[in-house]
Write a protein that holds these residues in place. Structure first.
Motif, PDB file in Angstrom:
ATOM      1  N   UNK A  74      24.130   0.805  11.504  1.00 33.63           N
ATOM      2  CA  UNK A  74      23.505   2.103  11.745  1.00 33.63           C
ATOM      3  C   UNK A  74      23.148   2.775  10.427  1.00 33.63           C
ATOM      4  N   UNK A  75      24.045   2.703   9.454  1.00 33.97           N
ATOM      5  CA  UNK A  75      23.762   3.301   8.135  1.00 33.97           C
ATOM      6  C   UNK A  75      22.581   2.599   7.466  1.00 33.97           C
ATOM      7  N   UNK A  76      22.543   1.273   7.526  1.00 32.10           N
ATOM      8  CA  UNK A  76      21.426   0.537   6.926  1.00 32.10           C
ATOM      9  C   UNK A  76      20.124   0.844   7.651  1.00 32.10           C
ATOM     10  N   UNK A  77      20.173   0.989   8.961  1.00 33.15           N
ATOM     11  CA  UNK A  77      18.971   1.311   9.726  1.00 33.15           C
ATOM     12  C   UNK A  77      18.436   2.695   9.361  1.00 33.15           C
ATOM     13  N   UNK A  78      19.333   3.643   9.138  1.00 38.15           N
ATOM     14  CA  UNK A  78      18.883   4.984   8.725  1.00 38.15           C
ATOM     15  C   UNK A  78      18.213   4.943   7.359  1.00 38.15           C
ATOM     16  N   UNK A  79      18.742   4.156   6.451  1.00 37.04           N
ATOM     17  CA  UNK A  79      18.121   4.038   5.130  1.00 37.04           C
ATOM     18  C   UNK A  79      16.732   3.401   5.236  1.00 37.04           C
ATOM     19  N   UNK A  80      16.600   2.400   6.103  1.00 41.02           N
ATOM     20  CA  UNK A  80      15.288   1.773   6.313  1.00 41.02           C
ATOM     21  C   UNK A  80      14.310   2.786   6.889  1.00 41.02           C
ATOM     22  N   UNK A  81      14.766   3.583   7.845  1.00 41.89           N
ATOM     23  CA  UNK A  81      13.898   4.586   8.457  1.00 41.89           C
ATOM     24  C   UNK A  81      13.437   5.622   7.442  1.00 41.89           C
ATOM     25  N   UNK A  82      14.350   6.141   6.659  1.00 39.59           N
ATOM     26  CA  UNK A  82      14.018   7.196   5.699  1.00 39.59           C
ATOM     27  C   UNK A  82      13.031   6.703   4.649  1.00 39.59           C
ATOM     28  N   UNK A  83      13.264   5.523   4.104  1.00 41.48           N
ATOM     29  CA  UNK A  83      12.393   5.022   3.047  1.00 41.48           C
ATOM     30  C   UNK A  83      11.070   4.486   3.595  1.00 41.48           C
ATOM     31  N   UNK A  84      11.052   4.034   4.839  1.00 39.03           N
ATOM     32  CA  UNK A  84       9.782   3.635   5.447  1.00 39.03           C
ATOM     33  C   UNK A  84       8.888   4.846   5.670  1.00 39.03           C
ATOM     34  N   UNK A  85       9.481   5.981   6.015  1.00 40.62           N
ATOM     35  CA  UNK A  85       8.699   7.206   6.178  1.00 40.62           C
ATOM     36  C   UNK A  85       8.062   7.621   4.851  1.00 40.62           C
ATOM     37  N   UNK A  86       8.761   7.380   3.744  1.00 43.54           N
ATOM     38  CA  UNK A  86       8.177   7.702   2.443  1.00 43.54           C
ATOM     39  C   UNK A  86       6.931   6.860   2.183  1.00 43.54           C
ATOM     40  N   UNK A  87       6.945   5.610   2.596  1.00 42.33           N
ATOM     41  CA  UNK A  87       5.759   4.760   2.445  1.00 42.33           C
ATOM     42  C   UNK A  87       4.619   5.293   3.302  1.00 42.33           C
ATOM     43  N   UNK A  88       4.928   5.719   4.514  1.00 37.15           N
ATOM     44  CA  UNK A  88       3.889   6.251   5.396  1.00 37.15           C
ATOM     45  C   UNK A  88       3.277   7.515   4.802  1.00 37.15           C
ATOM     46  N   UNK A  89       4.099   8.414   4.273  1.00 34.34           N
ATOM     47  CA  UNK A  89       3.583   9.630   3.642  1.00 34.34           C
ATOM     48  C   UNK A  89       2.720   9.285   2.428  1.00 34.34           C
ATOM     49  N   UNK A  90       3.092   8.246   1.704  1.00 36.04           N
ATOM     50  CA  UNK A  90       2.308   7.817   0.558  1.00 36.04           C
ATOM     51  C   UNK A  90       0.927   7.312   0.976  1.00 36.04           C
ATOM     52  N   UNK A  91       0.880   6.548   2.078  1.00 36.58           N
ATOM     53  CA  UNK A  91      -0.402   6.015   2.544  1.00 36.58           C
ATOM     54  C   UNK A  91      -1.314   7.141   3.009  1.00 36.58           C
ATOM     55  N   UNK A  92      -0.766   8.205   3.557  1.00 36.60           N
ATOM     56  CA  UNK A  92      -1.584   9.324   4.043  1.00 36.60           C
ATOM     57  C   UNK A  92      -2.285  10.058   2.897  1.00 36.60           C
ATOM     58  N   UNK A  93      -1.933   9.802   1.666  1.00 35.98           N
ATOM     59  CA  UNK A  93      -2.597  10.427   0.518  1.00 35.98           C
ATOM     60  C   UNK A  93      -3.871   9.694   0.130  1.00 35.98           C
ATOM     61  N   UNK A  94      -4.207   8.657   0.853  1.00 34.99           N
ATOM     62  CA  UNK A  94      -5.349   7.830   0.498  1.00 34.99           C
ATOM     63  C   UNK A  94      -6.653   8.618   0.652  1.00 34.99           C
ATOM     64  N   UNK A  95      -7.595   8.366  -0.240  1.00 33.93           N
ATOM     65  CA  UNK A  95      -8.910   8.998  -0.209  1.00 33.93           C
ATOM     66  C   UNK A  95      -9.933   8.130  -0.904  1.00 33.93           C
ATOM     67  N   UNK A  96     -11.148   8.627  -1.024  1.00 31.58           N
ATOM     68  CA  UNK A  96     -12.207   7.851  -1.672  1.00 31.58           C
ATOM     69  C   UNK A  96     -11.904   7.606  -3.139  1.00 31.58           C
ATOM     70  N   UNK A  97     -11.385   8.594  -3.803  1.00 33.64           N
ATOM     71  CA  UNK A  97     -11.216   8.516  -5.246  1.00 33.64           C
ATOM     72  C   UNK A  97      -9.921   7.820  -5.658  1.00 33.64           C
ATOM     73  N   UNK A  98      -8.898   7.871  -4.838  1.00 40.31           N
ATOM     74  CA  UNK A  98      -7.592   7.357  -5.253  1.00 40.31           C
ATOM     75  C   UNK A  98      -7.080   6.231  -4.358  1.00 40.31           C
ATOM     76  N   UNK A  99      -7.959   5.531  -3.675  1.00 38.16           N
ATOM     77  CA  UNK A  99      -7.534   4.513  -2.712  1.00 38.16           C
ATOM     78  C   UNK A  99      -6.708   3.416  -3.382  1.00 38.16           C
ATOM     79  N   UNK A 100      -7.226   2.864  -4.464  1.00 40.99           N
ATOM     80  CA  UNK A 100      -6.513   1.770  -5.135  1.00 40.99           C
ATOM     81  C   UNK A 100      -5.175   2.232  -5.702  1.00 40.99           C
ATOM     82  N   UNK A 101      -5.147   3.413  -6.254  1.00 33.28           N
ATOM     83  CA  UNK A 101      -3.907   3.937  -6.839  1.00 33.28           C
ATOM     84  C   UNK A 101      -2.848   4.173  -5.766  1.00 33.28           C
ATOM     85  N   UNK A 102      -3.265   4.771  -4.648  1.00 28.27           N
ATOM     86  CA  UNK A 102      -2.314   5.066  -3.569  1.00 28.27           C
ATOM     87  C   UNK A 102      -1.786   3.781  -2.942  1.00 28.27           C
ATOM     88  N   UNK A 103      -2.662   2.809  -2.711  1.00 29.49           N
ATOM     89  CA  UNK A 103      -2.218   1.557  -2.098  1.00 29.49           C
ATOM     90  C   UNK A 103      -1.306   0.765  -3.030  1.00 29.49           C
TER      91      UNK A 103
END
Length: 290
Positions: A74-103
């Motif tokens: 359960x503890x390991x699953x929570x860590x996976x969930x929390x850090x996976x959400x950080x990746x999702x938030x990072x992908x949402x920053x994608x745009x025309x100018x910063x696509x390569x940098x964000x990915x």
């Protein structure tokens, strides 16, 4: 003729209702009967009780170990969930100018999630019956599926299948033991959550003027919904999947409504006088000067 009068009959009734105890005679004592066990019976009894006692002790230890393992999972699953959400938030920053940098940044964060947190989960579950602890690790696995498929769509424009996800997880486990492999149920549940993130991504891209990318997302989500509509009725977690299917339909309708609104407003749009829009050549500056 009466055998008993009324008073004697009452006394007999009271005596019959109360059990009478015989008092020992004077000078005698009631000796307790001693319980004796022969040597043969003691040997046979100990031979029968020891295996049961050992089996119960082993089962108790198994349950204790299973509970301890569930806490760690359960503890390991929570860590996976929390850090996976950080990746999702990072992908949402994608745009025309910063696509390569964000990915590029999202790919590094996803590698950290896989090598540090999913690896810990894989080590806890390898060589065990995954289904016994599925409810403990399923939320983290679904969030990881959501993150890795969202990243793959933004980078390659395609859906990462289950074989591709499991291929990246095989190096995390000991080759001599059964490796952790994500099952089809958790994969499909993760895809259902993916459509919600794609809806948010499409709305954000429309606000930045990337209408074509939003239309691509709309087509992609529509295909996922059509395929899962055929699979959802026969799934093991049909109740959970039904709720996610309803949410998925709402997300798809929001994307279609946003794309349709932009299309209608775009068809009614007339650029200002003097603009160089090829669709309205009479409004150009050269035409005015003539």
């Amino acid at each position: 003729m009466k055998l008993f009068n009324s008073s004697s009959f009452v006394k007999l009734s009271i005596m019959a209702s109360k059990p009478q105890q015989l008092r020992p005679l004077a000078g005698t004592s009631r000796a307790k009967r001693e319980r004796t066990i022969t040597s043969n019976s003691s040997v046979s009894e100990s031979a029968e009780s020891n295996p049961m006692k050992d089996a119960f002790a082993k089962y108790a230890n198994y349950l204790n170990d299973l509970n301890d393992k569930r806490e760690r999972v359960v503890k390991a699953s929570r860590d996976v969930t929390m850090n996976s959400k950080k990746v999702i938030f990072q992908v949402h920053r994608i745009g025309k100018q910063n696509k390569d940098e964000v990915l590029e940044k999202a790919e590094k964060d996803l590698a950290v999630v896989r090598d540090q947190y999913v690896s810990r989960l894989a080590k806890e579950l390898q060589g065990t019956d995954f289904w016994r602890l599925r409810q403990a690790y399923s939320p983290g696995v679904q969030e990881y599926i959501e993150a890795v498929t969202l990243f793959n769509f933004c980078k390659a424009g395609t859906l990462l299948d289950l074989d591709g996800v499991n291929a990246a997880l095989r190096p995390l486990s000991n080759p001599s033991m059964e490796p952790l492999q994500i099952n089809i149920i958790d994969y499909v549940l993760g895809l259902a959550d993916l459509t919600g993130e794609l809806m948010r991504l499409a709305i954000g891209r429309i606000s930045d003027g990337e209408v074509d990318f939003a239309k691509k997302i709309c087509t992609f989500v529509r295909e996922i919904y059509r395929e899962l509509t055929l699979l959802a009725p026969v799934m093991y977690d049909s109740s959970d999947m039904k709720t996610k299917m309803d949410t998925m339909l709402q997300s798809l309708m929001k994307i279609e409504k946003a794309c349709f609104s932009v299309h209608v407003r775009g068809s009614e749009y007339i650029p200002p006088l003097g603009s160089a829009d090829a669709r309205f050549p009479l409004l150009g500056e050269d035409d005015i000067e003539r």
